[in-house]
Scaffold this motif. Structure first.
Motif, PDB file in Angstrom:
ATOM      1  N   HIS A 128       1.036  -1.318   0.236  1.00 29.68           N
ATOM      2  CA  HIS A 128      -0.240   0.201  -0.010  1.00 29.68           C
ATOM      3  C   HIS A 128       0.724   1.263   0.308  1.00 29.68           C
ATOM      4  N   ALA A 147      -6.588   9.394  -3.798  1.00 28.28           N
ATOM      5  CA  ALA A 147      -7.696   8.891  -2.878  1.00 28.28           C
ATOM      6  C   ALA A 147      -8.808   8.305  -3.430  1.00 28.28           C
ATOM      7  N   LEU A 150      -7.841   4.109  -4.768  1.00 27.53           N
ATOM      8  CA  LEU A 150      -7.468   3.847  -3.509  1.00 27.53           C
ATOM      9  C   LEU A 150      -7.709   3.629  -2.460  1.00 27.53           C
ATOM     10  N   LYS A 151      -9.489   4.495  -3.024  1.00 31.63           N
ATOM     11  CA  LYS A 151     -10.333   4.701  -1.937  1.00 31.63           C
ATOM     12  C   LYS A 151      -9.874   4.985  -0.486  1.00 31.63           C
ATOM     13  N   MET A 152      -9.394   5.828   0.098  1.00 32.06           N
ATOM     14  CA  MET A 152      -8.529   6.364   1.296  1.00 32.06           C
ATOM     15  C   MET A 152      -9.189   7.355   1.077  1.00 32.06           C
ATOM     16  N   THR A 156      -5.308  10.281   4.843  1.00 31.34           N
ATOM     17  CA  THR A 156      -4.164   9.549   5.577  1.00 31.34           C
ATOM     18  C   THR A 156      -3.223   8.894   4.086  1.00 31.34           C
ATOM     19  N   VAL A 157      -3.894   9.249   2.783  1.00 32.13           N
ATOM     20  CA  VAL A 157      -3.227   9.475   1.618  1.00 32.13           C
ATOM     21  C   VAL A 157      -1.984  10.000   1.731  1.00 32.13           C
ATOM     22  N   LYS A 160      -0.090   9.105   4.796  1.00 40.03           N
ATOM     23  CA  LYS A 160       1.364   7.997   4.917  1.00 40.03           C
ATOM     24  C   LYS A 160       1.705   8.304   3.160  1.00 40.03           C
TER      25      LYS A 160
END
Length: 182
Positions: A128, A147, A150-152, A156-157, A160
């Motif tokens: 990931h 986002a 990756l469906k986030m 968070t993206v 990360k």
């Protein structure tokens, strides 16, 4: 990668030649992304081929031609996820020779030793993390687009990506050797 929206619209209407032109416009970027994510030339080629088959079957359902780029990368991401799920138990390292033999130019002009160091550092990241870095740094997607793919959540993206880049920097500075991370 520039996508001609008129070509997307023609492909949506069933024009096979237009779909072939789309293939030519996006193949190299999809292949590089899959290669960085999967670490194997043959797996990357399979994932891209399967992505194009899925895209060909589903392009008529694409509502917005301007969304083609993110749409096809979502398909690729799903294919890479499946490939990893199927192959991970059989593999515990990537084949560095695939990168050396690849005719697809990587996105930087450093010498081959630097390329090997960078490839090794990428494989210190888990799947990931590597996906986020590849989509951002190699493919040039914005946080919002990553986002979506990756469906986030965007936050968070963003966090990360920042942590991953720091992790890459430290790995390179320490000269660590890494196996492919799940």
């Amino acid at each position: 990668m520039t996508i001609d929206i008129r070509v997307v619209e023609e492909a949506r209407l069933g024009d096979q030649e237009a779909f072939t032109r789309l293939y030519e416009q996006v193949y190299a970027d999809l292949y590089k992304t899959a290669l960085f994510i999967l670490g194997s030339r043959s797996d990357a080629e399979d994932a891209v081929s399967e992505t194009f088959l899925d895209a060909y079957r589903g392009i008529r359902k694409l509502k917005e031609p301007s969304a083609f780029k993110s749409w096809i990368f979502k398909i690729l991401q799903a294919r890479c996820n499946r490939k990893i799920a199927l192959n991970y138990k059989l593999r515990n390292h990537f084949n560095l020779e695939d990168f050396a033999l690849s005719d697809t130019s990587l996105c930087y002009n450093q010498n081959s030793d630097d390329k090997l160091v960078l490839m090794n550092a990428l494989y210190c990241l888990n799947y990931h993390e590597r996906s986020i870095v590849v989509l951002s740094v190699i493919q040039g997607y914005k946080i919002r687009e990553i986002a979506e793919i990756l469906k986030m959540p965007q936050g968070t993206v963003s966090s990360k990506l920042h942590r991953c880049l720091e992790k890459l920097k430290k790995t390179i500075e320490r000269g660590e050797y890494c196996e492919v991370q799940k």
